[in-house]
Design a protein around this motif. Sequence first.
Motif, PDB file in Angstrom:
ATOM      1  N   LYS A   1       0.866  -1.183   0.000  1.00 50.60           N
ATOM      2  CA  LYS A   1       0.000   0.000   0.000  1.00 50.60           C
ATOM      3  C   LYS A   1       0.898   1.227   0.000  1.00 50.60           C
ATOM      4  O   LYS A   1       1.628   1.472   0.953  1.00 50.60           O
ATOM      5  CB  LYS A   1      -0.915   0.013   1.220  1.00 50.60           C
TER       6      LYS A   1
ATOM      7  N   GLU B   1      -3.052   6.032   0.920  1.00 51.89           N
ATOM      8  CA  GLU B   1      -4.502   5.882   1.083  1.00 51.89           C
ATOM      9  C   GLU B   1      -5.088   7.249   1.368  1.00 51.89           C
ATOM     10  O   GLU B   1      -4.575   8.001   2.192  1.00 51.89           O
ATOM     11  CB  GLU B   1      -4.787   4.929   2.246  1.00 51.89           C
TER      12      GLU B   1
ATOM     13  N   CYS C   1      -7.039   3.990  -2.731  1.00 51.33           N
ATOM     14  CA  CYS C   1      -5.708   3.514  -2.349  1.00 51.33           C
ATOM     15  C   CYS C   1      -4.885   3.231  -3.596  1.00 51.33           C
ATOM     16  O   CYS C   1      -5.394   2.685  -4.568  1.00 51.33           O
ATOM     17  CB  CYS C   1      -5.799   2.206  -1.561  1.00 51.33           C
TER      18      CYS C   1
END
Length: 115
Positions: free
Chosen positions: A83, A86, A91
Amino acid sequence: MNIPHLPPVKFAQEIKEVKENLVKVYCEFPFVPTLAMFFEAAAQSSAAFSKSDEKKIGFVISLKNIELIKEATNLTYIMQVKKEYEMGSICEFSFEALDKEEVYAKGIFTIMVKE
């Protein structure tokens, strides 16, 4: 994996590792995967970040630098998804499709999760 996909397009099978911003997911394909299948498996694997038991629908809103590094020969791979950032329901993730730590595909994608 708590995703709405069903076979034969449910590639993400089992979460192997979860860290704060990185997941590894075991993925299985019905035949030797293409670049598009690797990407779809990565998108499905991003669901491993969800802390909810509720199935949520996500929409891919962008792809960047999606690249096939090496032709696939196997039916199983580990998707390593990171990731990157976000912001609310959006995201951005980077991914690598791995077999014995060798990279077969990689890229960046952005998903928006339906609230």
